[in-house]
Design a protein around this motif. Structure first.
Motif: not given
Ligand code: NDP
Length: 300
Positions: A150-151, A153-154, A157, A160, A184, A204-205, A226
């Motif tokens: 996740l880190r 990709h985004h 965070l 989110l 988050c 969002d996730i 995501t």
């Protein structure tokens, strides 16, 4: 499919490369080789496969692997004595007891007998407490792998909306803690959650750790979200021949991948990251025990 595929195999290989590079540096500069001890009680075939694969990858990144295979009828006293010996062994930096244990052994008692500093699965009650109070902990491997992806990709965070479906101690709860640690806004959903599709639509996730094949539907997903699919479910695959099966996740990949912004596949998503993070945790445990700088990007 319009979503970006988050390739766990490629990502896990890059994590293992980083671990191997750091291990080589430790050996050369400090004369220290990280060591991982894996304890397997009984002869569950799936557990044997996992343990073999963990041992092979441990050696591949340059670390020492110590395998302890004990018979199914091993007593609690004998198992605890082995853990005590591994706790005291300076060459062992990480200890993993393969779960599930046979019924006559008390899992919580056994896990909590591991030195928390060597608890590379992050299941010891001290590590659970450290993680939930935002302190430096050994973090469970599967959620750590999800966080790394996740880190990556985004980037940040922060802010989110994240929905974690599942509240198990090994995935759901630590995942939620990690996402909270990265600022988050976190919702944990479970079997009693009302109107789950509506809850998921705000995310969002989405992290799905449910254990139900193709459970999360595409029309639950907010466009562009995501989706991290932790589930590993074996279902019949008659198209591959009589009696054949295949692995699928907890997310209906076909429908979700047309709506999501990014998604992990099953197989080849979270699964490979779990072992890579076990190696990363062993390296981290080794560095912490010697007071060396911790490897960057491999911890929470
Ligand atoms: P558990 O069975 O311990 O937990 C499942 C969770 O899903 C529970 O919290 C349960 O809720 C919730 N749940 C079940 N049904 C529903 C429903 N209808 N709606 C909403 N929530 C529901 O599983 P794990 O956390 O151990 O594992 C989850 C999945 O991840 C499994 O497929 C497992 O194989 C896989 N896994 C994959 C790993 C990997 O390396 N990729 C590692 C570990 C697990 P409640 O608490 O209310 O019962």
């Amino acid at each position: 499919m319009s979503a970006t595929l988050i390739d766990g195999k490629v990502f896990a290989a890059s994590v293992r490369d980083k671990v191997a590079t750091h291990v080589a540096r430790l050996k050369e500069a400090m004369g220290v080789t990280p060591g991982l001890a894996v304890v397997l009680v009984g002869d569950d075939p799936a557990s044997e496969v996992y343990v073999r694969s963990k041992g092979k990858m441990t050696v591949e990144v340059g670390m020492n692997s110590y395998e302890h295979k004990l018979p199914a009828e091993t007593s609690e006293v004998d198992l605890l004595a082995l853990i005590e010996a591994l706790n005291a062994d300076k060459d062992v930096h990480g200890i993993l007891v393969q779960l599930p244990l046979p019924d006559h052994l008390n899992e919580a008692l056994v896990i909590n007998a591991i030195d928390p500093a060597k608890d590379v699965d992050g299941f010891h009650i001290s590590n659970v407490g450290l993680l939930s109070t935002g302190q430096k902990a050994m973090v469970p491997c599967t959620p750590l792998g999800c966080l790394m992806m996740l880190r990556d990709h985004h980037g940040s965070l922060s802010g989110l909306n994240a929905v974690v479906i599942g509240r198990s101690n090994i995935v759901g709860k630590p995942m939620a803690q990690l996402l909270l640690g990265d600022s988050c806004t976190v919702t944990i959903a479970h079997s009693r959650t009302k109107d789950l599709p509506e809850v998921v639509r705000r995310a969002d996730i989405v992290v799905a750790a449910v254990g139900r094949a193709n459970f999360v539907q595409g029309d639950w997903i907010k466009p562009g979200a995501t989706v991290i699919d932790v589930g590993i479910n074996r279902i019949p695959a008659p198209e591959k021949g009589a009696g054949k099966s295949r692995l699928v996740g907890d997310v209906d990949f076909t429908s979700a991948s047309t709506v999501a912004g990014a998604i992990t596949p099953v197989p080849g998503g979270v699964g490979p990251m779990t072992i890579a993070c076990l190696l990363a945790n062993t390296l981290t445990a080794c560095c912490r025990s010697h007071g060396f700088a911790e490897p960057e990007g491999l911890t929470a």
